[in-house]
Design an enzyme around this catalytic site. Structure first.
Site, PDB file in Angstrom:
ATOM      1  CB  THR A 134      -0.918   0.005   1.248  1.00 45.32           C
ATOM      2  OG1 THR A 134      -1.417   1.331   1.454  1.00 45.32           O
ATOM      3  CG2 THR A 134      -0.182  -0.398   2.516  1.00 45.32           C
ATOM      4  CD  GLU A 136      -2.128   5.203   4.548  1.00 40.83           C
ATOM      5  OE1 GLU A 136      -1.824   5.409   5.718  1.00 40.83           O
ATOM      6  OE2 GLU A 136      -2.550   6.089   3.789  1.00 40.83           O
ATOM      7  CE1 TYR A 158      -4.290  -1.660   5.805  1.00 38.44           C
ATOM      8  CE2 TYR A 158      -2.990   0.240   5.122  1.00 38.44           C
ATOM      9  CZ  TYR A 158      -3.721  -0.887   4.800  1.00 38.44           C
ATOM     10  OH  TYR A 158      -3.883  -1.244   3.479  1.00 38.44           O
ATOM     11  CE  LYS A 162      -2.335  -4.403   3.942  1.00 35.87           C
ATOM     12  NZ  LYS A 162      -2.661  -5.434   2.939  1.00 35.87           N
TER      13      LYS A 162
HETATM   14  P1  NAP Z   1     -11.623  -4.475   2.013  1.00 35.52           P
HETATM   15  O1  NAP Z   1     -12.784  -4.147   1.133  1.00 35.52           O
HETATM   16  O2  NAP Z   1     -11.605  -3.966   3.407  1.00 35.52           O
HETATM   17  O3  NAP Z   1     -11.494  -6.062   2.039  1.00 35.52           O
HETATM   18  C1  NAP Z   1     -10.699  -6.720   2.989  1.00 35.52           C
HETATM   19  C2  NAP Z   1     -10.994  -8.194   2.906  1.00 35.52           C
HETATM   20  O4  NAP Z   1     -10.195  -8.881   3.891  1.00 35.52           O
HETATM   21  C3  NAP Z   1     -12.459  -8.574   3.188  1.00 35.52           C
HETATM   22  O5  NAP Z   1     -12.823  -9.632   2.333  1.00 35.52           O
HETATM   23  C4  NAP Z   1     -12.392  -9.066   4.634  1.00 35.52           C
HETATM   24  O6  NAP Z   1     -13.416  -9.980   4.965  1.00 35.52           O
HETATM   25  C5  NAP Z   1     -11.049  -9.784   4.579  1.00 35.52           C
HETATM   26  N1  NAP Z   1     -10.502 -10.078   5.905  1.00 35.52           N
HETATM   27  C6  NAP Z   1     -10.319  -9.221   6.937  1.00 35.52           C
HETATM   28  N2  NAP Z   1      -9.812  -9.891   7.994  1.00 35.52           N
HETATM   29  C7  NAP Z   1      -9.698 -11.189   7.625  1.00 35.52           C
HETATM   30  C8  NAP Z   1      -9.268 -12.370   8.290  1.00 35.52           C
HETATM   31  N3  NAP Z   1      -8.851 -12.357   9.558  1.00 35.52           N
HETATM   32  N4  NAP Z   1      -9.268 -13.532   7.600  1.00 35.52           N
HETATM   33  C9  NAP Z   1      -9.714 -13.572   6.328  1.00 35.52           C
HETATM   34  N5  NAP Z   1     -10.150 -12.492   5.642  1.00 35.52           N
HETATM   35  C10 NAP Z   1     -10.134 -11.315   6.299  1.00 35.52           C
HETATM   36  O7  NAP Z   1     -10.249  -4.009   1.322  1.00 35.52           O
HETATM   37  P2  NAP Z   1      -9.951  -3.661  -0.213  1.00 35.52           P
HETATM   38  O8  NAP Z   1     -10.125  -2.216  -0.414  1.00 35.52           O
HETATM   39  O9  NAP Z   1     -10.633  -4.652  -1.085  1.00 35.52           O
HETATM   40  O10 NAP Z   1      -8.366  -3.910  -0.239  1.00 35.52           O
HETATM   41  C11 NAP Z   1      -7.815  -5.192  -0.544  1.00 35.52           C
HETATM   42  C12 NAP Z   1      -6.410  -5.274   0.009  1.00 35.52           C
HETATM   43  O11 NAP Z   1      -5.610  -4.243  -0.579  1.00 35.52           O
HETATM   44  C13 NAP Z   1      -6.285  -5.073   1.504  1.00 35.52           C
HETATM   45  O12 NAP Z   1      -5.230  -5.871   1.950  1.00 35.52           O
HETATM   46  C14 NAP Z   1      -5.924  -3.606   1.653  1.00 35.52           C
HETATM   47  O13 NAP Z   1      -5.221  -3.398   2.849  1.00 35.52           O
HETATM   48  C15 NAP Z   1      -5.047  -3.417   0.436  1.00 35.52           C
HETATM   49  N6  NAP Z   1      -5.020  -2.070  -0.154  1.00 35.52           N
HETATM   50  C16 NAP Z   1      -6.172  -1.418  -0.454  1.00 35.52           C
HETATM   51  C17 NAP Z   1      -6.117  -0.186  -1.059  1.00 35.52           C
HETATM   52  C18 NAP Z   1      -7.366   0.557  -1.441  1.00 35.52           C
HETATM   53  O14 NAP Z   1      -7.281   1.766  -1.703  1.00 35.52           O
HETATM   54  N7  NAP Z   1      -8.505  -0.101  -1.540  1.00 35.52           N
HETATM   55  C19 NAP Z   1      -4.872   0.389  -1.376  1.00 35.52           C
HETATM   56  C20 NAP Z   1      -3.717  -0.326  -1.057  1.00 35.52           C
HETATM   57  C21 NAP Z   1      -3.798  -1.561  -0.466  1.00 35.52           C
HETATM   58  P3  NAP Z   1     -14.871  -9.450   5.498  1.00 35.52           P
HETATM   59  O15 NAP Z   1     -15.642  -9.103   4.238  1.00 35.52           O
HETATM   60  O16 NAP Z   1     -15.401 -10.632   6.212  1.00 35.52           O
HETATM   61  O17 NAP Z   1     -14.606  -8.262   6.357  1.00 35.52           O
HETATM   62  O1  F7E Z   2      -8.976   8.262   4.163  1.00 37.41           O
HETATM   63  C1  F7E Z   2      -9.267  11.709   5.324  1.00 37.41           C
HETATM   64  C2  F7E Z   2      -8.384  10.768   6.112  1.00 37.41           C
HETATM   65  O2  F7E Z   2     -10.043   6.225   5.116  1.00 37.41           O
HETATM   66  C3  F7E Z   2      -8.447   9.095   3.161  1.00 37.41           C
HETATM   67  C4  F7E Z   2      -7.325   2.201   2.609  1.00 37.41           C
HETATM   68  O3  F7E Z   2      -7.856   1.518   1.508  1.00 37.41           O
HETATM   69  O4  F7E Z   2      -6.091   3.691   1.204  1.00 37.41           O
HETATM   70  C5  F7E Z   2      -7.056   3.646   2.236  1.00 37.41           C
HETATM   71  O5  F7E Z   2      -6.597   4.321   3.387  1.00 37.41           O
HETATM   72  C6  F7E Z   2      -8.134  10.460   3.743  1.00 37.41           C
HETATM   73  C7  F7E Z   2      -7.351  10.411   5.048  1.00 37.41           C
HETATM   74  O6  F7E Z   2      -8.382   6.028   3.211  1.00 37.41           O
HETATM   75  C8  F7E Z   2     -12.582  11.498   6.762  1.00 37.41           C
HETATM   76  O7  F7E Z   2      -7.842  11.411   7.264  1.00 37.41           O
HETATM   77  C9  F7E Z   2     -11.221  13.059   6.162  1.00 37.41           C
HETATM   78  O8  F7E Z   2      -6.336  11.385   5.017  1.00 37.41           O
HETATM   79  O9  F7E Z   2     -10.605   6.905   2.749  1.00 37.41           O
HETATM   80  P1  F7E Z   2      -9.619   6.819   3.833  1.00 37.41           P
HETATM   81  P2  F7E Z   2      -6.854   5.881   3.640  1.00 37.41           P
HETATM   82  O10 F7E Z   2      -6.646   6.126   5.077  1.00 37.41           O
HETATM   83  O11 F7E Z   2      -6.048   6.693   2.679  1.00 37.41           O
HETATM   84  C10 F7E Z   2      -4.815   3.113   1.527  1.00 37.41           C
HETATM   85  C11 F7E Z   2      -3.937   3.206   0.301  1.00 37.41           C
HETATM   86  C12 F7E Z   2      -4.927   1.757   2.098  1.00 37.41           C
HETATM   87  O12 F7E Z   2      -4.023   0.939   1.949  1.00 37.41           O
HETATM   88  C13 F7E Z   2      -6.037   1.512   3.061  1.00 37.41           C
HETATM   89  O13 F7E Z   2      -6.314   0.116   3.185  1.00 37.41           O
HETATM   90  O14 F7E Z   2      -9.365  11.101   4.049  1.00 37.41           O
HETATM   91  N1  F7E Z   2     -10.610  11.869   5.888  1.00 37.41           N
HETATM   92  N2  F7E Z   2     -12.417  12.847   6.689  1.00 37.41           N
HETATM   93  C14 F7E Z   2     -11.438  10.883   6.245  1.00 37.41           C
HETATM   94  N3  F7E Z   2     -11.312   9.546   6.168  1.00 37.41           N
HETATM   95  C15 F7E Z   2     -12.350   8.788   6.603  1.00 37.41           C
HETATM   96  N4  F7E Z   2     -12.276   7.437   6.495  1.00 37.41           N
HETATM   97  N5  F7E Z   2     -13.481   9.351   7.127  1.00 37.41           N
HETATM   98  C16 F7E Z   2     -13.648  10.695   7.225  1.00 37.41           C
HETATM   99  O15 F7E Z   2     -14.672  11.186   7.701  1.00 37.41           O
END
Ligand code: NAP
Ligand code: F7E
Length: 373
Positions: A134, A136, A158, A162
């Protein structure tokens, strides 16, 4: 020959899109589903409705948990997958400050359990592993934009978890010659995004405010900037990463960044409403001239009638410090040149189209639903 993939996190946003992509490519897809007291396969179920029966039959779901090493070993040993996509995570950055140990167990050791299972099941020569790294990891960024050689400075439990997963993948690649690759993915969104991430929170709230179901939208840091892409583009990148001729690490991003404030303005604009921003810090508000609803409008909501309603100018966006994080990542912007040059990958869906798709999806779902009653 038909390939077999195993996806952890199959029920999530990315897991759902990736399942669709791999089924379209002819794979058999095995997915790991957590036991939950409520149904957690709703995204997969809806996506499957759009597929032909022959494709749906190639999807096999297994109960399990990434924290259960024996369960993970048994599944990998019996499935003998060609490709594993480790997407399972506690993926909410803010919540990781409340659940640091659980987050570390899932996000850090989960990756190690996959690696150990592949090694101990003698699948090193057969199975390729993708790890969901990520942006992050860059956290407090030391250069703009960020690429594969940018130093890491994680800012949350987090991201620290990662980081362990990222390095243990590289370590097993070097030590045991496993085909273990990582995608350092920047934020990617879609109508399947969970409701407590900022983009989906915004598009759902805009839809609710403009259909009379919610008064206003409370957010945290409006100044945060993210490089937002579309999840469909990003699961395509995952597949390309695993089908490259050698294991490697790739930044996947759009190269463009926008603030949370811009996302809000754009989302309101998609439905024809302007936002005027006033004040600073905790006192900043977003003001718009929005419809005033009476009860009959709420019962028979009709988007075409919005302009006929009386309108009033009032604050619709407020700042609530409850959404501030103990340590914030203020700015992220990726350089995806390596993925472009070596994988031929580039984003195909623009920021404007992403916001438009998410906002219309939520608005239409809400207004169509209310018409039913
Ligand atoms: P998401 O919608 O939160 O999906 C996470 C998945 O992990 C869900 O299927 C969840 O199951 C499963 N999970 C959580 N804890 C588990 C456990 N203990 N055992 C088995 N499964 C478990 O996340 P996403 O946005 O699809 O992201 C996919 C991956 O990419 C994650 O690893 C995330 O950290 C990473 N990532 C995401 C982003 C982004 O912007 N979306 C960017 C960079 C990296 P449940 O449905 O049961 O909760
Ligand atoms: O926040 C700001 C918050 O929670 C984005 C995950 O998929 O991407 C995701 O992480 C920004 C942050 O995503 C609210 O402070 C303001 O600066 O949508 P977010 P994230 O933290 O960037 C990375 C790449 C991952 O890997 C993660 O799994 O938005 N923000 N106001 C807020 N964020 C939330 N959630 N809620 C608010 O009300």
């Amino acid at each position: 020959m038909e390939k077999t993939a195993f996806i952890t996190g199959v029920t999530g946003q990315d897991g759902t899109y990736l399942t669709k992509l791999l089924l379209q490519k002819g794979y058999s897809v095995h997915g790991l589903v957590r036991r939950s007291s409520q149904k957690n396969t709703y995204r997969l179920d809806e996506m499957c409705l759009t597929l032909k029966k022959e494709m749906r039959q190639r999807l096999i779901l297994h109960y399990g948990d990434i924290t259960d090493a024996i369960n993970i070993y048994n599944l990998i040993e019996s499935i003998q997958p060609n490709e594993i996509y480790n997407l399972a995570a506690q993926s909410h950055v803010h919540i990781s400050f409340d659940t640091p140990i659980f987050t570390s167990d899932v996000n850090a050791l989960g990756a190690l359990r996959i690696l150990e299972a592949v090694k101990n099941a003698n699948l090193i020569d057969k199975t390729r592993i993708y790890q969901a790294s990520t942006s992050e990891l860059f956290g407090q960024v030391s250069e703009i934009p960020q690429c594969e050689s940018t130093p890491f400075h994680p800012r949350s439990p987090y991201a620290v978890a990662k980081l362990y997963a990222h390095w243990i993948m590289k370590n097993y690649r070097e030590a045991y010659h496993l085909f273990a690759s990582t995608g350092i993915l920047f934020n990617h969104e879609s109508p399947l995004r969970t409701e407590n991430f900022v983009t989906r929170k915004i598009t759902l709230s805009v839809a609710k405010i403009l259909s009379g179901c919610q008064k206003n939208l409370c957010l945290g840091n409006l100044n945060a900037k993210r490089d937002w892409g579309h999840a469909w583009d990003y699961v395509n990148a995952m597949w390309k990463i695993l089908n490259h001729h050698q294991p490697d690490d790739f930044v996947i991003a759009t190269g463009q960044q926008h603030s949370v404030r811009e996302f809000v303005s754009k989302s309101f604009a998609c439905l024809g409403y302007d936002i005027r921003w006033e004040g600073t810090g905790l006192h900043e508000i977003g003001i718009s001239k929005v419809p005033v609803f009476r009860e009959e409008h709420l019962l028979f909501n009709d988007s075409s009638a919005l302009t006929d309603l009386p309108h009033e100018e009032r604050p619709v966006v407020l700042v609530d410090p409850a959404f501030f994080r103990p340590a914030e990542v203020n700015t992220l912007q990726g350089d995806y040149s390596k993925a472009k040059n070596l994988l031929g990958w580039h984003p195909t869906i623009s920021f404007d189209d992403l916001v438009h798709e998410m906002t219309l999806h939520d608005y239409q779902a809400l207004t169509q639903n209310s018409k039913k009653f």
